[in-house]
Design an enzyme around this catalytic site. Structure first.
Site, short mmCIF file in Angstrom:
data_model
loop_
_atom_site.label_atom_id
_atom_site.label_comp_id
_atom_site.label_asym_id
_atom_site.label_seq_id
_atom_site.Cartn_x
_atom_site.Cartn_y
_atom_site.Cartn_z
N HIS A 290 -9.43 1.29 4.92
CA HIS A 290 -8.20 1.51 5.44
C HIS A 290 -8.46 2.37 6.54
CE1 HIS A 290 -4.18 2.59 6.50
NE2 HIS A 290 -3.60 1.51 5.86
N GLU B 134 -7.05 4.90 7.79
CA GLU B 134 -6.51 6.17 7.50
C GLU B 134 -7.64 6.91 6.73
OE1 GLU B 134 -2.97 5.77 5.54
OE2 GLU B 134 -1.99 5.25 7.43
N GLY C 287 2.70 -1.30 4.26
CA GLY C 287 2.59 0.21 3.85
C GLY C 287 4.15 0.47 3.68
N GLY C 288 4.64 0.98 4.76
CA GLY C 288 6.09 1.75 4.46
C GLY C 288 6.96 0.78 3.93
N ASN D 101 0.85 -1.06 0.02
CA ASN D 101 -0.08 0.07 0.07
C ASN D 101 1.04 1.23 0.06
OD1 ASN D 101 -1.91 2.20 0.58
ND2 ASN D 101 -2.36 1.26 2.81
N TRP D 102 1.02 1.86 -1.17
CA TRP D 102 1.81 3.04 -1.28
C TRP D 102 1.30 4.45 -0.78
CZ3 TRP D 102 5.40 3.84 -6.30
CH2 TRP D 102 6.40 2.66 -6.29
N GLU E 270 -5.66 -4.92 10.53
CA GLU E 270 -4.50 -3.88 10.99
C GLU E 270 -4.89 -3.27 12.21
OE1 GLU E 270 -2.70 -2.66 6.80
OE2 GLU E 270 -4.39 -1.51 7.03
C1 PEP Z 1 -0.91 0.10 5.99
O1 PEP Z 1 -1.01 1.34 5.90
O2 PEP Z 1 -1.93 -0.71 5.68
C2 PEP Z 1 0.09 -0.33 6.71
C3 PEP Z 1 0.38 -1.69 7.23
O3 PEP Z 1 1.53 0.50 6.90
P1 PEP Z 1 2.78 0.05 7.80
O4 PEP Z 1 3.05 -1.19 7.00
O5 PEP Z 1 3.65 1.31 7.25
O6 PEP Z 1 2.50 -0.20 9.23
#
Ligand code: PEP
Length: 252
Positions: free
Chosen positions: A95, A97, A231-232, A9-10, A165
């Site tokens: 998500h 966010e 994500g990251g 997930n960019w 998550e």
């Molecule tokens: C995400 O945003 O779905 C996520 C899991 O981010 P990160 O891996 O950066 O925690």
């Protein structure tokens, strides 16, 4: 055992200068039978080019949200048919966010998931508890409520992915313990079997929250963990591919 899915997930990251990262990932994706699936959910602005780069490879490309409606007067939004037309196969919905930053409720998420399936996309429905909810011992109740609401009206388990998550683990470097992950994923699996019968066994449940090459070997083998939403660590091809390599080693 379900075929694993390693999904990146960019978020709101990535310009055309980052297209070589997508190319590197596409080249490494293997379509061998049983190999994990590899997916990058890129910003809408890069979807078209990402799909061209991924074309002919085993890398799938997805969107990060879609509107509940198929079209209409919704300035700035993107619809599921638009994503599909560009070549996307998946779309993340719900998500955290988007739930917190854009007020997307379970009811909206369910609508997005239904519209996505109708357009031929596989929705990845995200759910997860806050730290306060976990500390108050309410995790499973929260997960149950989000699942009931976000799956409302969904008829098919065939084209569906769930991502667990925990909000306190997203982008924080804090990772849920294997015991916490196993408990929640087991609970989600039981819920899915209750909701969809036998078909609930085939719904992939991803873990997301600071997943990286270092912790992937501990997390990906946990029962009912069918892959990861990353994500990251998906922004760097080497890190993302290292997680993919861990999943591949588990699939043989
Ligand atoms: C995400 O945003 O779905 C996520 C899991 O981010 P990160 O891996 O950066 O925690």
């Amino acid at each position: 055992m379900n075929r694993k899915l390693i999904a990146g997930n960019w978020k709101m990251n990535g310009l055309r200068a980052d297209l070589p990262t997508i190319r590197e990932v596409a080249v490494a994706a293997t379509g061998q039978p049983g190999a994990p699936e590899l997916l990058l959910c890129v910003p809408a602005t890069l979807l078209s080019e990402a799909c061209s780069i991924a074309s002919g490879s085993a890398l799938a490309v997805g969107g990060q949200t879609c509107h509940v409606s198929e079209k209409g007067a919704f300035t700035g939004d993107i619809s599921a048919p638009m994503l599909r037309e560009l070549g996307a196969t998946h779309v993340i919905v719900g998500h955290s966010e988007r739930r917190t930053g854009h007020g997307e409720s379970d009811e909206i998420v369910a609508g997005q998931a239904r519209t996505a399936q109708k357009a031929g996309l596989i929705p990845i429905i995200c759910i997860g508890e806050t730290l306060e909810e976990r500390s108050a011992g309410r995790t499973l109740n929260i997960i149950k409520g989000q699942l009931s609401g976000s799956l409302a009206g969904l008829e098919s388990a065939a084209n569906l992915v769930i991502a667990y998550e925990p909000l306190w683990a997203i982008g924080t470097g804090k990772v849920a313990t294997p015991a916490q992950i196993e408990e929640v994923h087991g609970f989600i699996r039981s819920f899915l079997k209750g909701r969809f019968g036998d078909a609930g066994k085939g719904v992939r449940i991803l873990y997301g929250g600071s997943l990286n090459p270092g912790n992937a070997p501990e997390i990906l083998p946990i029962p009912n963990v069918d892959g990861g939403l990353i994500g990251g660590a998906s922004l760097k091809a080497a890190d993302f591919l290292a997680i993919y390599a861990t999943a591949r080693a588990l699939s043989v």
